[in-house]
Design an enzyme around this catalytic site. Structure first.
Site, PDB file in Angstrom:
ATOM      1  N   THR A 111     -48.279 -19.530  72.995  1.00  0.00           N
ATOM      2  CA  THR A 111     -47.858 -18.985  71.706  1.00  0.00           C
ATOM      3  C   THR A 111     -46.843 -17.877  71.920  1.00  0.00           C
ATOM      4  O   THR A 111     -46.851 -17.183  72.936  1.00  0.00           O
ATOM      5  CB  THR A 111     -49.055 -18.459  70.897  1.00  0.00           C
ATOM      6  OG1 THR A 111     -48.595 -17.990  69.629  1.00  0.00           O
ATOM      7  CG2 THR A 111     -49.779 -17.339  71.631  1.00  0.00           C
ATOM      8  N   ARG A 112     -45.956 -17.733  70.937  1.00  0.00           N
ATOM      9  CA  ARG A 112     -45.034 -16.600  70.894  1.00  0.00           C
ATOM     10  C   ARG A 112     -45.147 -15.898  69.533  1.00  0.00           C
ATOM     11  O   ARG A 112     -44.315 -15.063  69.191  1.00  0.00           O
ATOM     12  CB  ARG A 112     -43.587 -17.052  71.136  1.00  0.00           C
ATOM     13  CG  ARG A 112     -43.103 -18.139  70.241  1.00  0.00           C
ATOM     14  CD  ARG A 112     -41.620 -18.431  70.417  1.00  0.00           C
ATOM     15  NE  ARG A 112     -40.878 -18.192  69.211  1.00  0.00           N
ATOM     16  CZ  ARG A 112     -40.737 -19.063  68.222  1.00  0.00           C
ATOM     17  NH1 ARG A 112     -41.300 -20.248  68.307  1.00  0.00           N
ATOM     18  NH2 ARG A 112     -40.041 -18.745  67.155  1.00  0.00           N
TER      19      ARG A 112
ATOM     20  N   HIS B  35     -53.967 -16.404  64.008  1.00  0.00           N
ATOM     21  CA  HIS B  35     -54.831 -16.184  62.861  1.00  0.00           C
ATOM     22  C   HIS B  35     -56.058 -17.092  62.972  1.00  0.00           C
ATOM     23  O   HIS B  35     -56.286 -17.717  64.015  1.00  0.00           O
ATOM     24  CB  HIS B  35     -54.048 -16.440  61.574  1.00  0.00           C
ATOM     25  CG  HIS B  35     -52.835 -15.562  61.446  1.00  0.00           C
ATOM     26  ND1 HIS B  35     -52.930 -14.221  61.158  1.00  0.00           N
ATOM     27  CD2 HIS B  35     -51.508 -15.831  61.617  1.00  0.00           C
ATOM     28  CE1 HIS B  35     -51.703 -13.697  61.134  1.00  0.00           C
ATOM     29  NE2 HIS B  35     -50.839 -14.649  61.409  1.00  0.00           N
TER      30      HIS B  35
ATOM     31  N   HIS C 138     -55.660 -20.709  64.276  1.00  0.00           N
ATOM     32  CA  HIS C 138     -55.423 -20.847  65.714  1.00  0.00           C
ATOM     33  C   HIS C 138     -56.726 -20.691  66.495  1.00  0.00           C
ATOM     34  O   HIS C 138     -56.963 -21.419  67.467  1.00  0.00           O
ATOM     35  CB  HIS C 138     -54.406 -19.800  66.177  1.00  0.00           C
ATOM     36  CG  HIS C 138     -53.101 -19.873  65.474  1.00  0.00           C
ATOM     37  ND1 HIS C 138     -52.772 -19.012  64.456  1.00  0.00           N
ATOM     38  CD2 HIS C 138     -52.038 -20.716  65.624  1.00  0.00           C
ATOM     39  CE1 HIS C 138     -51.549 -19.297  64.023  1.00  0.00           C
ATOM     40  NE2 HIS C 138     -51.094 -20.342  64.704  1.00  0.00           N
TER      41      HIS C 138
ATOM     42  N   ARG D  69     -46.849 -29.214  67.295  1.00  0.00           N
ATOM     43  CA  ARG D  69     -45.829 -29.930  66.526  1.00  0.00           C
ATOM     44  C   ARG D  69     -44.526 -29.139  66.641  1.00  0.00           C
ATOM     45  O   ARG D  69     -44.507 -27.932  66.430  1.00  0.00           O
ATOM     46  CB  ARG D  69     -46.283 -30.030  65.070  1.00  0.00           C
ATOM     47  CG  ARG D  69     -45.419 -30.889  64.179  1.00  0.00           C
ATOM     48  CD  ARG D  69     -46.009 -30.925  62.778  1.00  0.00           C
ATOM     49  NE  ARG D  69     -45.259 -31.783  61.879  1.00  0.00           N
ATOM     50  CZ  ARG D  69     -44.172 -31.399  61.209  1.00  0.00           C
ATOM     51  NH1 ARG D  69     -43.729 -30.171  61.344  1.00  0.00           N
ATOM     52  NH2 ARG D  69     -43.540 -32.240  60.410  1.00  0.00           N
TER      53      ARG D  69
END
Length: 575
Positions: free
Chosen positions: A199-200, A204, A207, A293
């Site tokens: 992740t970057r 929340h 996730h 995605r």
């Protein structure tokens, strides 16, 4: 048992070269030096700690060419991303760079010697072909293509490195693991299966639910492995994001998850980047990797279409599954069911069942306006961190970047704007006029294209520091070149924090008017040859391609122009 590294051997150069480190350090003091860029620094750290295994240095021409065209090193091993060290002709001449020489690679932050590189070769890449093959198009709307065009120097040098030390970090030190350290951690905890999550962005509840579900389905543990090197301009800064990750880790079942930071310079390369990320996580010991995605997609191209298809990344990782030897976990879009107070995969929810979602755009709107963020979407601790770092728009800084010919009226507009914004109050207002800036901290610079570019970057740096502190910044250099203006935009978006609000205003007053009303006679002096490199006379002014506003003092009064700019700020909720 954690996953074997890519290529079979973890290339931990820090451990390999530890015994000869004193000799290397002594030698480094006598060698020519290259001070790395921020991206090169990230790359070197992952070369020396083994994160980029099987690489042992920056790619030579044979490996580079093979990777660009085939996603493979010259020896046939899968590796999708070129890892290169770019230098200029001046660097080559000044440092006498040639095959066989040794060069010290230094940290740009503290000038510490990090490694010694033995040069294998020097070559001039075709950066257009690199953009097309690696990123899919030579389109400057792609951040890495813009980087290739505006930041990368003309030559690459390849060669293996010997490690002296890792770059020193002062932030989140306990969360920074090398592949060797993380593998040892997994072994100590007897973690046999590890699902890595890239992740970057802030995380929340969705996730958390996604990663917990992925781990439970595979009877595995979770590695939250966010990028804290270079990401996309405009992304949430890593300090804020790591505080968010720390807050959300407390919401995982006890013993399920672990947080570690990855000092990667992302390229936003979509499918190729997904394969690259999988290799990196494999080197860190993960057995499974979640591919989202439009994984690492940069957004829209110059035609307003997505650079990559939504499942291109998953398709490419699947294609190389047998070689990657890391299981891909497709990202499941999670949606909230208020009737049961739970998250479920969107494709598993029966038709007609009421669901709730908040898009990234809507979240940013709520943060900007102070609107409530429901607890079903995120956790109070996460929202608190985000609100601390991202105050409402009216409290954020911004940069008004006025560009135009000498005597176009941009300085008069800038001064009038300063008065107007001071009258409104609420922020400090800083004025960076081209001539003033040149006299104060760029006096040694000439009017060559390169010196003009450097001057604009200095202005951008100062502007980003001021706007990050919440100031209104009015910058008014001539800035005749598109690459300089785009580089300034990128600097401010990347380093301006919550105040990374950038507006490019083209003061398009015609050259004839600028020259006719030049009471100081600067144009006349340039016409006589008394000034060389003068924009509009013997230096071309490149019309901005992405101006937020175009104004002209021959058709509008200064008050009218100032009013238009104020309306632009009000439209963006900054006033």
């Amino acid at each position: 048992m954690t996953n074997p590294p890519h290529g079979g051997i973890l290339k931990d150069l820090l451990t390999r070269d530890e015994s000869i480190c004193p000799q290397l350090r002594e030698e480094a003091a006598e060698l020519p030096n290259i001070t790395l860029t921020e991206r090169q620094l990230c790359d070197l750290e992952l070369i020396t700690n083994g994160g980029f295994s099987p690489l042992e240095g920056f790619m030579n021409e044979k490996d580079y060419t093979s990777v660009v065209h085939t996603l493979r090193l010259e020896n046939g091993l899968l590796f999708p991303m070129p890892i290169t060290l770019d230098v200029s002709r001046e660097d080559i001449d000044d440092l006498k760079i040639a095959a066989g020489i040794r060069i010290t690679l230094r940290d740009p932050r503290d000038d510490e010697a990090l490694a010694i590189m033995t040069v294998d070769d020097i070559y001039m890449p075709d950066r257009v072909q690199e953009a097309i093959h690696v990123f899919g198009a030579d389109d400057p709307a792609h951040p890495s293509v813009a980087y290739l065009r505006n930041r990368v120097k003309d030559f690459y040098i390849g060669g293996k490195v010997q490690a002296i030390q890792a770059p020193m970090h002062f932030d989140y030190v306990p969360l920074r693991y090398t592949p060797t350290e993380l593998r040892a951690h997994f072994k100590k905890l007897a973690w046999r299966k590890v699902v890595a999550f890239q992740t970057r962005n802030p995380m929340h509840r969705a996730h958390r639910e996604l990663t917990v579900r992925a781990a439970r389905q595979r009877q595995a543990n979770v590695l939250i492995h966010p990028v804290v090197g270079l990401t996309k301009p405009g992304d949430v800064d890593h300090y804020t994001r790591v505080r968010v990750y720390e807050a959300i880790m407390a919401k995982y079942p006890n013993g399920m998850g672990h947080l570690a930071l990855l000092p990667l310079a992302m390229r936003m390369g979509g499918p190729r980047e997904a394969v690259w990320h999988a290799i990196i996580r494999k080197n860190f010991g993960a057995t499974h990797f979640i591919v989202g995605r439009d994984h690492a997609g940069p957004g829209k191209n110059s035609q307003g279409k997505d650079f990559y298809g939504p499942y291109d990344a998953q398709d490419l990782v699947t294609k190389y599954h047998d070689e990657l030897k890391i299981e891909m976990v497709p990202f499941q879009q999670m949606t909230y069911l208020p009737s049961t107070d739970e998250y479920q995969p969107a494709d598993a929810v029966p038709k007609g069942v009421h669901t709730l979602d908040i898009s990234g755009t809507e979240l940013r709107r709520r943060l900007k306006t102070g609107a409530p963020i429901p607890d079903w979407f995120s956790y109070d601790a996460v929202v608190k961190v985000l609100r601390e770092s991202y105050p409402p728009r009216k409290q954020q800084g911004f940069v008004l970047f006025l560009t135009g010919l000498f005597n176009s009226g941009k300085d008069r507009i800038a001064k009038a704007l300063q008065v107007t914004l001071n009258q409104q109050g609420g922020r400090s207002v800083s004025l960076l006029l081209g001539e003033t800036v040149h006299q104060e901290f760029s006096a040694e610079l000439s009017f060559t294209s390169e010196d003009r570019h450097l001057n604009v970057q200095r202005i951008a740096f100062v502007a980003s520091e001021l706007t990050r502190a919440g100031a209104a910044v009015i910058a008014a250099p001539i800035a005749p070149h598109e690459r300089s203006r785009e580089a300034a935009r990128e600097t401010i978006l990347q380093f301006g924090g919550a105040g990374s609000n950038f507006f490019l205003i083209h003061v398009a007053t015609p050259l004839g008017h600028c020259e006719k009303t030049d009471r100081r006679g600067i144009y006349a002096k340039a016409r006589r040859g008394g000034i060389t490199g003068f924009t509009g006379v013997d230096e071309i002014y490149e019309t901005p391609e992405r101006a937020d506003l175009v104004v002209d003092v021959t058709t509008q009064s200064i008050p009218e122009i100032v009013h238009r700019i104020i309306l632009l700020l009000e439209t963006n909720a900054l006033l």
